[in-house]
Design a protein around this motif. Structure first.
Motif, PDB file in Angstrom:
ATOM      1  N   VAL A  85      27.978 -15.353   5.099  1.00  0.00           N
ATOM      2  CA  VAL A  85      27.210 -16.720   4.581  1.00  0.00           C
ATOM      3  C   VAL A  85      27.956 -17.624   5.219  1.00  0.00           C
ATOM      4  CG1 VAL A  85      26.586 -17.821   2.753  1.00  0.00           C
ATOM      5  CG2 VAL A  85      26.396 -15.546   3.347  1.00  0.00           C
ATOM      6  N   ARG A  86      28.839 -18.068   5.166  1.00  0.00           N
ATOM      7  CA  ARG A  86      29.522 -19.353   5.701  1.00  0.00           C
ATOM      8  C   ARG A  86      29.051 -19.647   7.382  1.00  0.00           C
ATOM      9  NH1 ARG A  86      35.750 -20.503   2.779  1.00  0.00           N
ATOM     10  NH2 ARG A  86      34.738 -19.408   0.539  1.00  0.00           N
ATOM     11  N   TYR A  87      29.361 -18.020   8.291  1.00  0.00           N
ATOM     12  CA  TYR A  87      29.545 -17.986   9.101  1.00  0.00           C
ATOM     13  C   TYR A  87      28.040 -18.647   9.753  1.00  0.00           C
ATOM     14  CZ  TYR A  87      29.826 -16.406  14.162  1.00  0.00           C
ATOM     15  OH  TYR A  87      30.153 -16.428  15.926  1.00  0.00           O
ATOM     16  N   VAL A  88      26.388 -17.883   9.370  1.00  0.00           N
ATOM     17  CA  VAL A  88      25.469 -18.759   9.121  1.00  0.00           C
ATOM     18  C   VAL A  88      25.010 -20.195   9.262  1.00  0.00           C
ATOM     19  CG1 VAL A  88      23.423 -17.850   8.376  1.00  0.00           C
ATOM     20  CG2 VAL A  88      24.941 -16.063   9.314  1.00  0.00           C
ATOM     21  N   ARG A  89      25.770 -19.992   7.909  1.00  0.00           N
ATOM     22  CA  ARG A  89      25.414 -21.825   7.691  1.00  0.00           C
ATOM     23  C   ARG A  89      25.709 -22.422   8.700  1.00  0.00           C
ATOM     24  NH1 ARG A  89      27.888 -20.572   1.398  1.00  0.00           N
ATOM     25  NH2 ARG A  89      26.210 -20.613   0.275  1.00  0.00           N
ATOM     26  N   HIS A 148      26.977 -12.902  13.440  1.00  0.00           N
ATOM     27  CA  HIS A 148      27.198 -14.016  15.254  1.00  0.00           C
ATOM     28  C   HIS A 148      25.070 -13.600  16.031  1.00  0.00           C
ATOM     29  CE1 HIS A 148      27.568 -16.254  18.643  1.00  0.00           C
ATOM     30  NE2 HIS A 148      26.262 -15.410  19.352  1.00  0.00           N
ATOM     31  N   GLY A 149      24.281 -12.186  15.655  1.00  0.00           N
ATOM     32  CA  GLY A 149      23.374 -11.564  15.825  1.00  0.00           C
ATOM     33  C   GLY A 149      22.344 -12.311  14.646  1.00  0.00           C
ATOM     34  N   PHE A 150      22.923 -11.981  13.663  1.00  0.00           N
ATOM     35  CA  PHE A 150      22.273 -13.026  12.452  1.00  0.00           C
ATOM     36  C   PHE A 150      21.737 -13.998  12.960  1.00  0.00           C
ATOM     37  CE2 PHE A 150      20.670 -14.577   8.541  1.00  0.00           C
ATOM     38  CZ  PHE A 150      19.511 -14.293   7.909  1.00  0.00           C
ATOM     39  N   ALA A 151      22.796 -15.238  13.091  1.00  0.00           N
ATOM     40  CA  ALA A 151      22.923 -16.564  13.462  1.00  0.00           C
ATOM     41  C   ALA A 151      21.523 -16.898  14.715  1.00  0.00           C
ATOM     42  CB  ALA A 151      24.294 -16.712  13.559  1.00  0.00           C
ATOM     43  N   THR A 152      22.176 -15.898  15.647  1.00  0.00           N
ATOM     44  CA  THR A 152      21.527 -16.531  16.478  1.00  0.00           C
ATOM     45  C   THR A 152      20.150 -15.635  16.416  1.00  0.00           C
ATOM     46  OG1 THR A 152      23.219 -15.460  17.923  1.00  0.00           O
ATOM     47  CG2 THR A 152      21.391 -15.510  18.919  1.00  0.00           C
ATOM     48  N   LEU A 153      19.856 -15.224  15.591  1.00  0.00           N
ATOM     49  CA  LEU A 153      18.452 -15.088  15.530  1.00  0.00           C
ATOM     50  C   LEU A 153      17.483 -15.517  14.603  1.00  0.00           C
ATOM     51  CD1 LEU A 153      18.543 -10.431  15.431  1.00  0.00           C
ATOM     52  CD2 LEU A 153      17.315 -11.560  17.228  1.00  0.00           C
ATOM     53  N   LEU A 154      18.423 -16.296  14.102  1.00  0.00           N
ATOM     54  CA  LEU A 154      18.369 -17.409  12.955  1.00  0.00           C
ATOM     55  C   LEU A 154      18.108 -18.638  13.337  1.00  0.00           C
ATOM     56  CD1 LEU A 154      17.301 -17.323  10.199  1.00  0.00           C
ATOM     57  CD2 LEU A 154      19.700 -18.748   9.838  1.00  0.00           C
ATOM     58  N   LEU A 155      18.378 -18.820  14.782  1.00  0.00           N
ATOM     59  CA  LEU A 155      18.540 -20.348  15.313  1.00  0.00           C
ATOM     60  C   LEU A 155      17.681 -19.619  16.323  1.00  0.00           C
ATOM     61  CD1 LEU A 155      22.364 -21.554  15.732  1.00  0.00           C
ATOM     62  CD2 LEU A 155      20.640 -21.949  14.241  1.00  0.00           C
ATOM     63  N   SER A 156      16.772 -18.917  17.032  1.00  0.00           N
ATOM     64  CA  SER A 156      16.103 -18.800  18.004  1.00  0.00           C
ATOM     65  C   SER A 156      15.015 -18.549  17.370  1.00  0.00           C
ATOM     66  CB  SER A 156      16.496 -17.598  18.934  1.00  0.00           C
ATOM     67  OG  SER A 156      16.561 -16.226  18.550  1.00  0.00           O
ATOM     68  N   ARG A 157      14.540 -18.515  15.880  1.00  0.00           N
ATOM     69  CA  ARG A 157      13.606 -18.516  15.156  1.00  0.00           C
ATOM     70  C   ARG A 157      12.785 -16.793  15.690  1.00  0.00           C
ATOM     71  NH1 ARG A 157      11.727 -23.795  13.301  1.00  0.00           N
ATOM     72  NH2 ARG A 157       9.609 -22.495  12.492  1.00  0.00           N
ATOM     73  N   GLY A 161       9.406 -15.335   9.337  1.00  0.00           N
ATOM     74  CA  GLY A 161       8.567 -14.308   9.434  1.00  0.00           C
ATOM     75  C   GLY A 161       9.356 -13.594   8.287  1.00  0.00           C
ATOM     76  N   LEU A 162      10.370 -13.188   8.538  1.00  0.00           N
ATOM     77  CA  LEU A 162      10.911 -12.093   8.407  1.00  0.00           C
ATOM     78  C   LEU A 162      12.124 -12.239   6.984  1.00  0.00           C
ATOM     79  CD1 LEU A 162      12.052  -9.610  11.840  1.00  0.00           C
ATOM     80  CD2 LEU A 162      10.252  -9.650  10.694  1.00  0.00           C
ATOM     81  N   LEU A 163      11.730 -13.610   6.975  1.00  0.00           N
ATOM     82  CA  LEU A 163      12.474 -13.589   5.725  1.00  0.00           C
ATOM     83  C   LEU A 163      12.294 -13.742   4.584  1.00  0.00           C
ATOM     84  CD1 LEU A 163      14.999 -16.343   6.938  1.00  0.00           C
ATOM     85  CD2 LEU A 163      15.655 -14.495   6.944  1.00  0.00           C
ATOM     86  N   GLY A 164      10.460 -13.128   4.727  1.00  0.00           N
ATOM     87  CA  GLY A 164       9.695 -14.294   3.247  1.00  0.00           C
ATOM     88  C   GLY A 164      10.160 -14.976   2.654  1.00  0.00           C
ATOM     89  N   ASP A 165      10.614 -15.207   1.039  1.00  0.00           N
ATOM     90  CA  ASP A 165      10.750 -15.950   0.584  1.00  0.00           C
ATOM     91  C   ASP A 165      12.138 -16.234   0.611  1.00  0.00           C
ATOM     92  OD1 ASP A 165       7.936 -17.269   0.159  1.00  0.00           O
ATOM     93  OD2 ASP A 165       8.159 -15.517  -1.570  1.00  0.00           O
ATOM     94  N   ARG A 166      13.261 -15.691   1.000  1.00  0.00           N
ATOM     95  CA  ARG A 166      14.799 -15.126   1.111  1.00  0.00           C
ATOM     96  C   ARG A 166      14.775 -16.541   1.623  1.00  0.00           C
ATOM     97  NH1 ARG A 166      16.173  -9.078   2.120  1.00  0.00           N
ATOM     98  NH2 ARG A 166      15.527  -8.790   0.138  1.00  0.00           N
ATOM     99  N   SER A 167      16.650 -16.567   1.372  1.00  0.00           N
ATOM    100  CA  SER A 167      17.185 -18.565   2.197  1.00  0.00           C
ATOM    101  C   SER A 167      17.788 -17.809   2.693  1.00  0.00           C
ATOM    102  CB  SER A 167      17.934 -19.426   1.157  1.00  0.00           C
ATOM    103  OG  SER A 167      18.749 -18.532   0.411  1.00  0.00           O
ATOM    104  N   PRO A 168      17.769 -18.169   3.866  1.00  0.00           N
ATOM    105  CA  PRO A 168      19.079 -17.614   5.466  1.00  0.00           C
ATOM    106  C   PRO A 168      20.361 -16.555   4.618  1.00  0.00           C
ATOM    107  CG  PRO A 168      17.482 -19.086   5.968  1.00  0.00           C
ATOM    108  CD  PRO A 168      17.651 -19.389   5.059  1.00  0.00           C
ATOM    109  N   GLU A 169      20.736 -16.933   3.656  1.00  0.00           N
ATOM    110  CA  GLU A 169      21.735 -16.622   3.049  1.00  0.00           C
ATOM    111  C   GLU A 169      21.672 -15.777   2.348  1.00  0.00           C
ATOM    112  OE1 GLU A 169      21.027 -20.331   3.019  1.00  0.00           O
ATOM    113  OE2 GLU A 169      22.851 -21.208   3.368  1.00  0.00           O
ATOM    114  N   ARG A 173      23.180 -11.919   3.115  1.00  0.00           N
ATOM    115  CA  ARG A 173      23.717 -10.872   1.787  1.00  0.00           C
ATOM    116  C   ARG A 173      23.267  -9.858   1.623  1.00  0.00           C
ATOM    117  NH1 ARG A 173      28.042 -13.206  -0.650  1.00  0.00           N
ATOM    118  NH2 ARG A 173      27.958 -15.744  -0.753  1.00  0.00           N
ATOM    119  N   ALA A 174      21.209  -9.473   1.608  1.00  0.00           N
ATOM    120  CA  ALA A 174      21.602  -8.460   1.217  1.00  0.00           C
ATOM    121  C   ALA A 174      21.840  -7.513   2.251  1.00  0.00           C
ATOM    122  CB  ALA A 174      19.824  -8.463   1.393  1.00  0.00           C
ATOM    123  N   LEU A 175      21.104  -8.210   3.853  1.00  0.00           N
ATOM    124  CA  LEU A 175      21.540  -6.982   4.845  1.00  0.00           C
ATOM    125  C   LEU A 175      23.164  -7.131   4.711  1.00  0.00           C
ATOM    126  CD1 LEU A 175      20.868  -6.322   7.797  1.00  0.00           C
ATOM    127  CD2 LEU A 175      21.860  -8.395   8.707  1.00  0.00           C
TER     128      LEU A 175
END
Length: 189
Positions: A85-89, A148-157, A161-169, A173-175
């Protein structure tokens, strides 16, 4: 304080790095030009070369700063989910640094400051993974790859649509809960 005034107070290096981060965040590292950054800082086109020599030197300075910030953001936690989570943040808060830090073709990969900063970051990741699974090296690669993969996919948008109402953090955590990192590497809440 304007970039030109910052330069006259001896802070050209910081002004050029700040301008570079703005360009990278808006247009990516390929758009970076020392001449353009000098214009933005209000100095001669040769002035940034005094601090960085060339584009690779500037990008290496950005990567060093990024690794220092990431290492600080990771802190001393050994909880793998929290670490991820800290890495993604960090990636969300510092997207320009993140775009440059892991691109060896852009950097002076043998720069001593870069090597030391990168090792501090990796050391924090390794300490958190130690004791999880049978092979610490594989655990390190798995944990880092997932964050890193999650963060990269997140930043590249690509996760729009896949996150739904969840925050990236929350999503990370769920992943992490769904994909434990090897036998015995299940991460605790």
């Amino acid at each position: 304080m304007t970039a030109e005034r910052a330069y006259h107070h001896g802070d050209l290096r910081r002004a050029v790095i700040a301008a570079a981060l703005d360009v990278i965040a808006a247009e990516g590292p390929a758009a970076l030009s020392l001449r353009d950054l000098a214009r933005r800082a209000g100095v001669s086109h040769a002035a940034p070369a005094h601090h960085f020599k060339d584009r690779a030197g500037l990008l290496t300075a950005v990567a060093v700063e990024g690794h220092v910030l990431l290492s600080e953001a990771l802190g001393e936690t050994t909880d793998l989910r929290d670490l991820g989570v800290r890495y993604v943040r960090f990636a969300m808060a510092h997207p320009a640094h993140f775009q440059v830090m892991f691109r060896p073709e852009l950097l002076r990969t043998q720069d001593p400051e870069l090597l030391a900063a990168r090792e501090r970051t990796r050391g924090r990741l390794r300490r958190a993974v130690a004791g999880h699974g049978d092979d610490p090296a594989l655990g390190f690669m798995a944990a880092w790859s997932m964050a890193h993969g999650f963060a990269t996919l997140l930043l590249s948008r690509n996760l729009d649509g896949l996150l739904g109402d969840r925050s990236p953090e929350e999503a990370f955590r769920a992943l992490a809960a769904e994909l434990p990192l090897g036998a015995g590497a299940a991460v605790a809440d």
